[in-house]
Enzyme design. Structure first.
Site, mmCIF file in Angstrom:
data_model
loop_
_atom_site.group_PDB
_atom_site.id
_atom_site.type_symbol
_atom_site.label_atom_id
_atom_site.label_comp_id
_atom_site.label_asym_id
_atom_site.label_seq_id
_atom_site.Cartn_x
_atom_site.Cartn_y
_atom_site.Cartn_z
ATOM 1 N N GLY A 46 84.362 10.910 -44.916
ATOM 2 C CA GLY A 46 83.485 10.978 -46.081
ATOM 3 C C GLY A 46 82.286 10.087 -45.851
ATOM 4 N N GLY A 57 66.217 10.337 -39.608
ATOM 5 C CA GLY A 57 66.658 9.936 -40.937
ATOM 6 C C GLY A 57 68.118 9.540 -40.904
ATOM 7 N N HIS A 58 68.417 8.300 -41.302
ATOM 8 C CA HIS A 58 69.801 7.847 -41.365
ATOM 9 C C HIS A 58 70.197 7.716 -42.833
ATOM 10 C CE1 HIS A 58 69.779 5.992 -37.042
ATOM 11 N NE2 HIS A 58 69.936 7.290 -37.054
ATOM 12 N N THR A 59 71.256 8.409 -43.209
ATOM 13 C CA THR A 59 71.718 8.390 -44.587
ATOM 14 C C THR A 59 72.928 7.476 -44.714
ATOM 15 O OG1 THR A 59 70.964 10.676 -44.861
ATOM 16 C CG2 THR A 59 72.513 9.820 -46.505
ATOM 17 N N ASP A 73 71.825 14.129 -36.029
ATOM 18 C CA ASP A 73 72.463 14.358 -37.333
ATOM 19 C C ASP A 73 73.987 14.249 -37.247
ATOM 20 O OD1 ASP A 73 69.932 15.046 -38.617
ATOM 21 O OD2 ASP A 73 70.069 16.924 -37.509
ATOM 22 N N GLN A 107 68.182 10.509 -33.345
ATOM 23 C CA GLN A 107 68.365 11.841 -32.760
ATOM 24 C C GLN A 107 69.677 11.881 -31.939
ATOM 25 O OE1 GLN A 107 64.879 10.551 -32.113
ATOM 26 N NE2 GLN A 107 64.241 11.431 -34.027
ATOM 27 N N LYS A 165 75.227 9.104 -37.589
ATOM 28 C CA LYS A 165 75.065 7.780 -36.984
ATOM 29 C C LYS A 165 74.768 6.700 -38.019
ATOM 30 C CE LYS A 165 71.805 9.234 -34.237
ATOM 31 N NZ LYS A 165 71.885 10.660 -34.619
ATOM 32 N N GLY A 213 65.081 18.054 -45.097
ATOM 33 C CA GLY A 213 65.812 18.856 -46.068
ATOM 34 C C GLY A 213 66.149 20.251 -45.551
ATOM 35 N N ARG A 214 65.784 20.527 -44.292
ATOM 36 C CA ARG A 214 66.077 21.845 -43.729
ATOM 37 C C ARG A 214 67.579 22.048 -43.569
ATOM 38 N NH1 ARG A 214 62.500 22.180 -38.321
ATOM 39 N NH2 ARG A 214 63.259 20.039 -38.142
#
Length: 422
Positions: A413, A40-42, A13, A223, A16, A300-301
């Site tokens: 950002g 999960g990559h945002t 998290d 990860q 990346k 979403g944790r």
């Protein structure tokens, strides 16, 4: 850009997805080499938010090839849903996405086993995403797994799945869980296999041809270093090699074809799930959560948050051979004063400058802090290093020096524009 491995230098998290998206502008091919849809990559493009789980982030740029390598474990049904979701945003995968024929599959019984094992552990649970990733890698190591090459061969797949469902239903029965329907699983996976067949190739050959043509390859990590199955806070880890070496084994591209390693780290520290986090700080976590930050892209944790841990990141540089640093979420510290930096651990009265390999000992480490003054100005509008407040520049220089790697990217950002290249 040459061939670049990008790794997370903390507990995952680290941002990346955003850094990969920025670097992809210079790359020809983006390769995902390990993990599954537990990652999960945002990525933000303008105001549009994309959350990717199995498809490499390069898919969001036109004329970039994306490869899901042999080291990844794939839930075919989820992958089809992800491809369909991208199509709704006008993102084309056909001709741009290639999937290794030797990547292993994740099945519903893997997810159920994942959940049941967590229940059995009780207070000692690992905190997995319950996506079945660990059990899938377990089958791979036990040489009992099924691969993409099986999925796209209907007669073989039916036989393999029938045997696997029969075997795992017995295990689920022992856990007191409901058995799975072969008919339902087969129908869903057969449909997914038909959809994915055009994407499945020998990706090793594809990548070696790209290397021969001197294409620029970007290897996308999932990860982070301390979730690595070998080098992380075992057993509170994922089930794959998240460190730089995993890029080679998970793609089939040899080490001497790699040119640089970029390590991504936040300006502070976060972790999702159980396990050690020596610099965890409740007040910092509360502040970040109230800002709407630090919630997992996959689950979403709420993430656990703490101060920057230079002991851990310096060790991550050693393990990965990190040449360059990308520091993200600097803007998360805007207005925080003072700022603490962990420069050592104290365990049983002795100072440690590297983390212990025993996670139980790591959990008992007391951080040794130094403090620096924070800054009151917003960093979000900075586009050059000189635009940043002097105290922010001093902080970045300090954590870079403690990590012993060259700072080359600062993110202030989530969007592409909010990036400083040094």
């Amino acid at each position: 850009m040459a061939n670049t491995i990008l790794v997370g230098a903390q507990w995952g998290d680290e941002g990346k997805g955003k850094i990969i998206d920025v670097l992809t502008e210079q790359a020809d091919i983006v390769v995902r080499t390990q993990g599954g849809n537990n990652a999960g990559h945002t990525v933000f493009i303008g105001k549009q938010k994309y959350v990717l789980h199995l498809v490499p982030s390069g898919i969001l740029r036109k004329r970039k090839l994306c490869v899901v390598g042999n080291g990844v474990v794939i839930d075919p049904v989820s992958l089809v849903a992800e491809i369909d979701g991208l199509r709704q945003f006008g993102v084309k995968c056909e001709g741009n996405l290639f999937i290794s024929e030797t990547a292993h599959l994740v099945f519903p019984y893997h997810r159920e086993l994942d959940a049941q094992r967590e229940i059995l552990k009780g207070k000692n649970k690992i905190g997995t995403t319950k996506r079945g990733i660990g059990p899938a890698y377990g089958d791979k190591a036990a040489r009992t797994g099924a691969r993409m090459i099986d999925l796209i061969n209907p007669p073989r797949f039916e036989e393999v799945l029938r045997n696997k469902i029969k075997e795992n239903n017995e295990i689920l029965k022992a856990f007191g869980a409901k058995p799975l329907s072969f008919k339902k699983v087969h129908a869903a996976y057969r449909a997914a296999g038909d959809r994915l067949k055009p994407f499945v190739v020998n990706t090793v050959v594809l990548l070696h041809e790209a290397v021969r043509q001197q294409k620029d390859l970007l290897f996308e990590g999932a990860q982070g270093t301390f979730l690595d199955i070998d080098h992380g806070t075992y057993p509170f880890v994922t089930s794959s090699n998240t460190t730089a070496g995993g890029a080679c084994t998970g793609s089939g591209v040899p080490p001497h074809r790699m040119d640089r390693v970029v390590g991504v780290m936040k300006a502070y520290t976060t972790r999702v799930g159980e396990g050690p986090l020596p610099t965890e700080d409740a007040s910092l976590a509360k502040r970040l959560h109230e800002m709407g930050r630090e919630f997992g892209a996959t689950t979403g944790r709420a993430r656990r948050c703490g101060w920057f841990d230079a002991v851990a990141t310096h060790y991550a540089r050693m393990i990965n051979g990190i040449d360059e640093l990308a520091i993200t979420n600097l803007d998360g510290l805007d207005g925080v004063n003072p700022i603490s930096i962990c420069v050592g651990y104290r365990l049983n009265g002795k100072r440690l400058d590297v983390p212990p390999c025993d996670s139980a000992q790591w959990n008992n480490c007391e951080p040794i802090y130094e403090t620096m003054p924070g800054w009151s100005e917003s960093t979000r509008s900075a586009r050059k290093f000189s635009d940043l407040p002097k105290r922010a520049r001093d902080y970045l220089k300090r954590i870079s020096a403690l990590t012993s790697a060259k700072l080359t990217i600062v993110s202030v950002g989530p969007t592409r524009a909010e990036t400083i290249m040094l």
